[in-house]
Design an enzyme around this catalytic site. Sequence first.
Site: not given
Length: 111
Positions: A30-31, A91, A97, A99
């Site tokens: 994750d960024i 979301q 996706h 996590h």
Amino acid sequence: MENCLFCRIAAGDIPSNKVYEDEQVLAFRDIDPQAPTHVLLIPKKHFANILEADSETIAYLHGIVKKLVKELGIDETGFRVVINTGEDGQQTVKHLHIHILGGRSMQWPPG
Ligand code: AMP
Ligand code: ZN
């Protein structure tokens, strides 16, 4: 879908910090990590959210979660798996996706 961020990451058009890939799925960091380990696991095929995805895909993703947490070294200390869905689920990216969060003690309830 050309306007979907995670479809573009899956296609390699946008770079990602990849941790796992096979024909069906991609996992990348994750960024904006919320834990020391924060990985996103996506199907390469576009589903807007879990409600749109078939059970086979959902099961396959969770099988990969089990494999990944071992590779990431968080299987013994523990981890949290989150699927944000829709507005109340907050979301933000409308491509299914998962996590995978670990490396610290998670608070409950989440904020
Ligand atoms: P959600 O809020 O459940 O839709 O999660 C979307 C997640 O995608 C957030 O945790 C973002 O930090 C993450 N994210 C957004 N853009 C990128 C990107 N280019 N690469 C990696 N993670 C991203
Ligand atoms: Zn998509």
